[in-house]
Enzyme design. Structure first.
Site, PDB file in Angstrom:
ATOM      1  N   ASP A 214       0.869  -1.159   0.000  1.00 52.41           N
ATOM      2  CA  ASP A 214       0.000   0.000   0.000  1.00 52.41           C
ATOM      3  C   ASP A 214       0.923   1.231   0.000  1.00 52.41           C
ATOM      4  O   ASP A 214       2.127   1.119   0.269  1.00 52.41           O
ATOM      5  CB  ASP A 214      -0.847  -0.065   1.276  1.00 52.41           C
ATOM      6  CG  ASP A 214      -1.706   1.141   1.466  1.00 52.41           C
ATOM      7  OD1 ASP A 214      -2.378   1.555   0.511  1.00 52.41           O
ATOM      8  OD2 ASP A 214      -1.716   1.684   2.587  1.00 52.41           O
ATOM      9  N   LEU A 215       0.359   2.393  -0.312  1.00 51.08           N
ATOM     10  CA  LEU A 215       1.197   3.606  -0.391  1.00 51.08           C
ATOM     11  C   LEU A 215       1.008   4.493   0.849  1.00 51.08           C
ATOM     12  O   LEU A 215       1.905   4.594   1.693  1.00 51.08           O
ATOM     13  CB  LEU A 215       0.842   4.359  -1.683  1.00 51.08           C
ATOM     14  CG  LEU A 215       1.573   5.663  -1.971  1.00 51.08           C
ATOM     15  CD1 LEU A 215       3.074   5.466  -2.012  1.00 51.08           C
ATOM     16  CD2 LEU A 215       1.083   6.252  -3.304  1.00 51.08           C
ATOM     17  N   ASP A 216      -0.171   5.101   0.943  1.00 52.98           N
ATOM     18  CA  ASP A 216      -0.433   6.013   2.057  1.00 52.98           C
ATOM     19  C   ASP A 216      -0.455   5.230   3.376  1.00 52.98           C
ATOM     20  O   ASP A 216      -1.287   4.346   3.558  1.00 52.98           O
ATOM     21  CB  ASP A 216      -1.773   6.720   1.830  1.00 52.98           C
ATOM     22  CG  ASP A 216      -2.159   7.629   2.969  1.00 52.98           C
ATOM     23  OD1 ASP A 216      -1.258   8.114   3.674  1.00 52.98           O
ATOM     24  OD2 ASP A 216      -3.362   7.848   3.162  1.00 52.98           O
TER      25      ASP A 216
ATOM     26  N   THR B 232       0.830  10.303   3.411  1.00 51.50           N
ATOM     27  CA  THR B 232       0.068  11.341   2.717  1.00 51.50           C
ATOM     28  C   THR B 232      -1.293  11.576   3.376  1.00 51.50           C
ATOM     29  O   THR B 232      -2.023  12.480   2.947  1.00 51.50           O
ATOM     30  CB  THR B 232      -0.108  10.985   1.223  1.00 51.50           C
ATOM     31  OG1 THR B 232      -0.200   9.566   1.088  1.00 51.50           O
ATOM     32  CG2 THR B 232       1.057  11.485   0.401  1.00 51.50           C
TER      33      THR B 232
ATOM     34  N   LYS C 154      -8.944   6.507   5.767  1.00 47.64           N
ATOM     35  CA  LYS C 154      -7.672   5.913   5.339  1.00 47.64           C
ATOM     36  C   LYS C 154      -7.896   4.666   4.485  1.00 47.64           C
ATOM     37  O   LYS C 154      -8.627   3.752   4.898  1.00 47.64           O
ATOM     38  CB  LYS C 154      -6.796   5.583   6.546  1.00 47.64           C
ATOM     39  CG  LYS C 154      -6.240   6.836   7.199  1.00 47.64           C
ATOM     40  CD  LYS C 154      -5.258   6.512   8.313  1.00 47.64           C
ATOM     41  CE  LYS C 154      -4.688   7.800   8.877  1.00 47.64           C
ATOM     42  NZ  LYS C 154      -3.822   7.560  10.027  1.00 47.64           N
TER      43      LYS C 154
ATOM     44  N   SER D 233      -2.142   0.703  -4.342  1.00 41.64           N
ATOM     45  CA  SER D 233      -2.718   1.866  -3.667  1.00 41.64           C
ATOM     46  C   SER D 233      -4.056   2.244  -4.277  1.00 41.64           C
ATOM     47  O   SER D 233      -4.245   2.131  -5.487  1.00 41.64           O
ATOM     48  CB  SER D 233      -1.752   3.057  -3.801  1.00 41.64           C
ATOM     49  OG  SER D 233      -2.392   4.250  -3.399  1.00 41.64           O
ATOM     50  N   ALA D 234      -4.958   2.740  -3.432  1.00 42.60           N
ATOM     51  CA  ALA D 234      -6.257   3.232  -3.915  1.00 42.60           C
ATOM     52  C   ALA D 234      -6.121   4.593  -4.581  1.00 42.60           C
ATOM     53  O   ALA D 234      -7.074   5.095  -5.169  1.00 42.60           O
ATOM     54  CB  ALA D 234      -7.221   3.342  -2.740  1.00 42.60           C
TER      55      ALA D 234
ATOM     56  N   LYS E 117     -10.928  -0.736  -2.051  1.00 42.79           N
ATOM     57  CA  LYS E 117     -10.739  -1.629  -0.914  1.00 42.79           C
ATOM     58  C   LYS E 117     -11.961  -1.441  -0.017  1.00 42.79           C
ATOM     59  O   LYS E 117     -12.450  -0.314   0.077  1.00 42.79           O
ATOM     60  CB  LYS E 117      -9.469  -1.245  -0.142  1.00 42.79           C
ATOM     61  CG  LYS E 117      -8.196  -1.297  -1.003  1.00 42.79           C
ATOM     62  CD  LYS E 117      -7.024  -0.608  -0.300  1.00 42.79           C
ATOM     63  CE  LYS E 117      -5.815  -0.532  -1.222  1.00 42.79           C
ATOM     64  NZ  LYS E 117      -4.671   0.198  -0.656  1.00 42.79           N
TER      65      LYS E 117
ATOM     66  N   GLU F  90      -0.323  -3.422   4.522  1.00 38.69           N
ATOM     67  CA  GLU F  90      -1.369  -2.401   4.615  1.00 38.69           C
ATOM     68  C   GLU F  90      -1.410  -1.736   5.987  1.00 38.69           C
ATOM     69  O   GLU F  90      -1.065  -2.347   6.987  1.00 38.69           O
ATOM     70  CB  GLU F  90      -2.736  -3.067   4.392  1.00 38.69           C
ATOM     71  CG  GLU F  90      -3.286  -2.943   3.009  1.00 38.69           C
ATOM     72  CD  GLU F  90      -3.823  -1.542   2.680  1.00 38.69           C
ATOM     73  OE1 GLU F  90      -3.892  -0.697   3.590  1.00 38.69           O
ATOM     74  OE2 GLU F  90      -4.170  -1.324   1.512  1.00 38.69           O
ATOM     75  N   ASP F  91      -1.900  -0.489   6.003  1.00 37.03           N
ATOM     76  CA  ASP F  91      -2.082   0.213   7.277  1.00 37.03           C
ATOM     77  C   ASP F  91      -3.554   0.413   7.623  1.00 37.03           C
ATOM     78  O   ASP F  91      -3.864   0.962   8.677  1.00 37.03           O
ATOM     79  CB  ASP F  91      -1.413   1.592   7.233  1.00 37.03           C
ATOM     80  CG  ASP F  91      -2.181   2.543   6.334  1.00 37.03           C
ATOM     81  OD1 ASP F  91      -2.462   2.168   5.181  1.00 37.03           O
ATOM     82  OD2 ASP F  91      -2.528   3.647   6.793  1.00 37.03           O
TER      83      ASP F  91
HETATM   84  P1  B16 Z   1      -6.720   9.756  -4.408  1.00 40.22           P
HETATM   85  P2  B16 Z   1      -3.713   4.095  -0.080  1.00 40.22           P
HETATM   86  C1  B16 Z   1      -5.601   5.998  -0.262  1.00 40.22           C
HETATM   87  O1  B16 Z   1      -4.260   5.587  -0.410  1.00 40.22           O
HETATM   88  C2  B16 Z   1      -5.712   6.983   0.903  1.00 40.22           C
HETATM   89  O2  B16 Z   1      -5.400   6.325   2.126  1.00 40.22           O
HETATM   90  C3  B16 Z   1      -7.114   7.526   0.967  1.00 40.22           C
HETATM   91  O3  B16 Z   1      -7.220   8.468   2.017  1.00 40.22           O
HETATM   92  C4  B16 Z   1      -7.462   8.180  -0.382  1.00 40.22           C
HETATM   93  O4  B16 Z   1      -8.794   8.668  -0.384  1.00 40.22           O
HETATM   94  C5  B16 Z   1      -7.282   7.155  -1.506  1.00 40.22           C
HETATM   95  O5  B16 Z   1      -5.942   6.665  -1.493  1.00 40.22           O
HETATM   96  C6  B16 Z   1      -7.562   7.750  -2.884  1.00 40.22           C
HETATM   97  O6  B16 Z   1      -6.590   8.721  -3.172  1.00 40.22           O
HETATM   98  O7  B16 Z   1      -7.774  10.756  -4.053  1.00 40.22           O
HETATM   99  O8  B16 Z   1      -5.325  10.346  -4.512  1.00 40.22           O
HETATM  100  O9  B16 Z   1      -7.080   8.942  -5.629  1.00 40.22           O
HETATM  101  O10 B16 Z   1      -3.680   3.979   1.414  1.00 40.22           O
HETATM  102  O11 B16 Z   1      -4.619   3.070  -0.757  1.00 40.22           O
HETATM  103  O12 B16 Z   1      -2.335   4.138  -0.695  1.00 40.22           O
HETATM  104 MG    MG Z   2      -2.949   3.068   3.307  1.00 46.00          MG
END
Ligand code: B16
Ligand code: MG
Length: 217
Positions: free
Chosen positions: A8-10, A16, A44, A115-116, A145, A169-170
């Site tokens: 996962d990224l964030d 972020t 998140k 990552s989402a 997710k 994942e977090d």
């Molecule tokens: P975007 P992850 C997620 O990242 C974030 O945790 C979540 O807060 C955010 O809404 C989602 O990505 C979408 O991000 O608006 O940049 O497309 O934890 O899956 O890396």
């Molecule tokens: Mg995350």
């Protein structure tokens, strides 16, 4: 025997979440909704439109906006978020992550990003990490997710079967997504939210490649 690791990224590679929080908080206040850091926890790992729905529901105004208006609100938030991402530098990679990626690669492990975020490539470039992984799955073609899509896409992109991969994942939704994809999960964070993880580590500083590999092999 694991052959691939999907990250996962964030919250795993970088933090972020604070930028997402600032951007959502500003948008929410512009439409008369107040959110705090506690509420932000449930955003998140949740995709952009689903996050907006949660905020509108929190404010009791989920029915007030049309589909087009919601898309415009999400776009407004994203512009603010992308502006905040300009602050991101290679120093913002979380502790232990560079060593983990380097050691995994040196051992022949394939590495994927699950990552989402539709901004994942921008973020990986800003962190100078794009060359450190083998495949970035496209969040635009995946269900959010806890659906398994993004992890299945990442495994496919690496040319691996899901059962040959583990995910890191977090977020609770992320652990569910990894399990729904038929993979084992490493959770980064606290047991209260991530108790379903197969291996739980308090923070990324505790992420040691050989220890993780030995745990799952
Ligand atoms: P975007 P992850 C997620 O990242 C974030 O945790 C979540 O807060 C955010 O809404 C989602 O990505 C979408 O991000 O608006 O940049 O497309 O934890 O899956 O890396
Ligand atoms: Mg995350």
């Amino acid at each position: 025997m694991i052959k691939g690791i999907l990250l996962d990224l964030d919250g795993v590679i970088t933090e972020t979440a604070e930028y997402h929080y600032q951007a959502w908080k500003q948008l929410a206040s512009e439409i008369g909704i107040s959110i705090d850091r506690h509420f932000n926890e449930c955003l998140k790992g949740v995709g952009r439109m689903d996050s907006l729905e949660l905020i509108l529901r929190h404010g009791g105004v989920a029915e007030r906006y049309s589909t087009e208006e919601k898309a415009a609100l999400a776009e407004r938030k994203n512009r603010q978020y992308v502006a905040l991402l300009k602050n991101l530098t290679p120093d913002h990679v979380l502790p232990g992550i560079r060593d983990f990626l380097r050691d995994a690669r040196a051992d022949g492990m394939k590495l994927g990003l699950a990552s989402a975020s539709k901004n994942a490539r921008t973020i990986m470039n800003a962190l100078d990490l794009t060359q450190s992984i083998d495949f970035i799955a496209d969040a635009a073609v995946a269900r959010s997710k806890p659906a398994p899509d993004i992890f299945l896409l990442a495994a496919e992109g690496l040319g691996l079967s899901p059962e040959d991969c583990i995910g890191i994942e977090d977020a609770e939704a992320g652990i569910k997504a990894i399990h729904a994809a038929g993979m084992k999960a490493v959770g980064i964070g606290d047991a209260a939210t991530l108790h379903e993880a197969d291996l739980l580590l308090g923070d990324t500083g505790k992420l040691n490649y050989n220890a993780v590999k030995n745990y799952f092999c």
